[in-house]
Design an enzyme around this catalytic site. Structure first.
Site, PDB file in Angstrom:
ATOM      1  N   SER A  89      71.929  82.672  36.390  1.00  0.00           N
ATOM      2  CA  SER A  89      73.393  82.570  36.468  1.00  0.00           C
ATOM      3  C   SER A  89      73.910  81.688  35.340  1.00  0.00           C
ATOM      4  O   SER A  89      73.207  80.798  34.848  1.00  0.00           O
ATOM      5  CB  SER A  89      73.764  81.934  37.807  1.00  0.00           C
ATOM      6  OG  SER A  89      75.069  81.396  37.780  1.00  0.00           O
ATOM      7  N   ALA A 143      70.429  73.729  38.825  1.00  0.00           N
ATOM      8  CA  ALA A 143      69.054  73.339  38.469  1.00  0.00           C
ATOM      9  C   ALA A 143      68.110  74.513  38.700  1.00  0.00           C
ATOM     10  O   ALA A 143      67.256  74.827  37.852  1.00  0.00           O
ATOM     11  CB  ALA A 143      68.619  72.136  39.307  1.00  0.00           C
ATOM     12  N   TYR A 154      71.941  74.536  42.802  1.00  0.00           N
ATOM     13  CA  TYR A 154      71.937  75.925  42.328  1.00  0.00           C
ATOM     14  C   TYR A 154      71.801  75.974  40.789  1.00  0.00           C
ATOM     15  O   TYR A 154      71.037  76.785  40.250  1.00  0.00           O
ATOM     16  CB  TYR A 154      73.242  76.561  42.795  1.00  0.00           C
ATOM     17  CG  TYR A 154      73.433  78.023  42.482  1.00  0.00           C
ATOM     18  CD1 TYR A 154      72.871  79.011  43.293  1.00  0.00           C
ATOM     19  CD2 TYR A 154      74.217  78.429  41.401  1.00  0.00           C
ATOM     20  CE1 TYR A 154      73.084  80.357  43.018  1.00  0.00           C
ATOM     21  CE2 TYR A 154      74.430  79.762  41.115  1.00  0.00           C
ATOM     22  CZ  TYR A 154      73.865  80.725  41.930  1.00  0.00           C
ATOM     23  OH  TYR A 154      74.066  82.057  41.654  1.00  0.00           O
TER      24      TYR A 154
END
Ligand SMILES: NC(=O)C1=CN([C@@H]2O[C@H](COP(=O)(O)OP(=O)(O)OC[C@H]3O[C@@H](n4cnc5c(N)ncnc54)[C@H](O)[C@@H]3O)[C@@H](O)[C@H]2O)C=CC1
Ligand SMILES: CC(C)c1ccc(C(=O)O)c(O)c1O
Length: 257
Positions: free
Chosen positions: A148, A163, A161
């Site tokens: 992402s 990381a 998220y």
């Protein structure tokens, strides 16, 4: 000439295939000729797609962060379809909180699904691909890690998220380096905002909506169907010379050389 995007005769393991992007990838892969071993925690979601997806679809319910399940899921896929040629590490969750308020549980749950789950599946599928490479297959398979823009540029309230999604780049690049000599490719795909249940809150909150849309060059969010295409491309022979890369599929949310 054979269509290089064809996945005919290939078996692909897709995690988080019960809904959203994972279901989109499973549908398109089957349309392109593949068998799909579809993994998800949500057994009902998997089984409700079974009728539509037919004999090329094998639902396997369990958690990507349960190593015994992962081992057995890969064995079932191999024994049902004869071999596995591809893996999409797509299963994901969000447990948002600002850094100063995030609990260890929120941190750990996200790491367990995205990172540990992807490690377990990459290891189990990788061992099978290596076995086929050693038996003489020069292009045994391709692995795609779903990442992402949160991993590229950070995301408010999502240190866990972000990381995990940066970690997906590292895993893809490492698998690419370790296994290139065996003909196994690995890449990451980095999505921007896709219209799924995961992002519903952000996409429908007027406070976030305008800010996000203003930063996307194409000025719109993506559908799960359109972002499934580059994933299937990377799984296919059309991407035979692409490995260790991070492909942005984000409507221009990040633009850089
Ligand atoms: N929707 C978006 O805008 C973006 C999504 N992504 C990534 O794309 C991937 C798919 O996301 P969406 O389809 O949007 O989410 P979603 O929430 O619609 O689907 C995620 C699926 O993963 C499954 N899952 C969750 N934990 C699991 C576990 N422990 N074991 C097996 N399955 C599990 C869920 O049951 C669900 O079916 C995720 O990795 C997400 O981080 C990346 C960038 C943007
Ligand atoms: C920064 C990226 C596009 C992002 C933003 C928000 C969410 C979410 O609310 O779940 C994501 O999953 C993202 O990947």
């Amino acid at each position: 000439m054979k269509n290089p995007m064809s996945l005919a005769g290939r078996t692909i393991v897709v995690t988080g295939a019960g809904q959203g992007i994972g279901l989109g990838i499973a549908r398109l892969a089957i349309e392109l000729g593949a068998n799909v071993a579809a993994v998800d925690l949500n057994a009902d979601a998997l089984h409700s797609a079974a009728h539509e997806l037919g004999e090329h679809y094998l639902p396997l319910a369990g958690s990507v962060s349960d190593q015994a399940f992962v081992q057995s899921a890969v064995e079932q896929a191999v024994s049902h379809f004869g071999a596995v040629h591809g893996l999409v590490n797509n299963a994901g969750i969000g447990r948002p909180a600002m850094i100063e308020k995030m609990t260890l549980e929120q941190w750990q749950q996200v790491i367990d699904v995205h990172l540990t789950g992807s490690f377990f599946f990459t290891q189990a599928v990788g061992q099978h691909l290596l076995q086929r490479a050693r038996a003489g297959d020069s292009a045994p398979g391709s692995i795609v890690f779903i990442s992402s823009d949160a991993g590229r540029r950070g995301s408010l309230g999502q240190i866990n998220y972000s990381a995990a999604k940066s970690g997906m780049f590292g895993m893809a690049m490492t698998a690419a380096r370790e296994w290139a000599k065996h003909g196994i490719r690995a890449n990451a795909v980095c999505f921007g905002m896709v219209e799924t249940a995961m992002t519903e809150k952000v996409r429908t909150d007027p406070k976030f909506l305008e800010t996000y849309l203003a930063q996307i060059a194409l000025g719109r969010f993506a559908s799960p169907e359109e972002v499934s295409v580059p994933v299937c491309f990377l799984l296919s022979e059309a991407a035979s010379y692409i490995t260790g890369q991070v492909l942005s599929v984000n409507g221009g949310y990040t633009i850089a050389v």
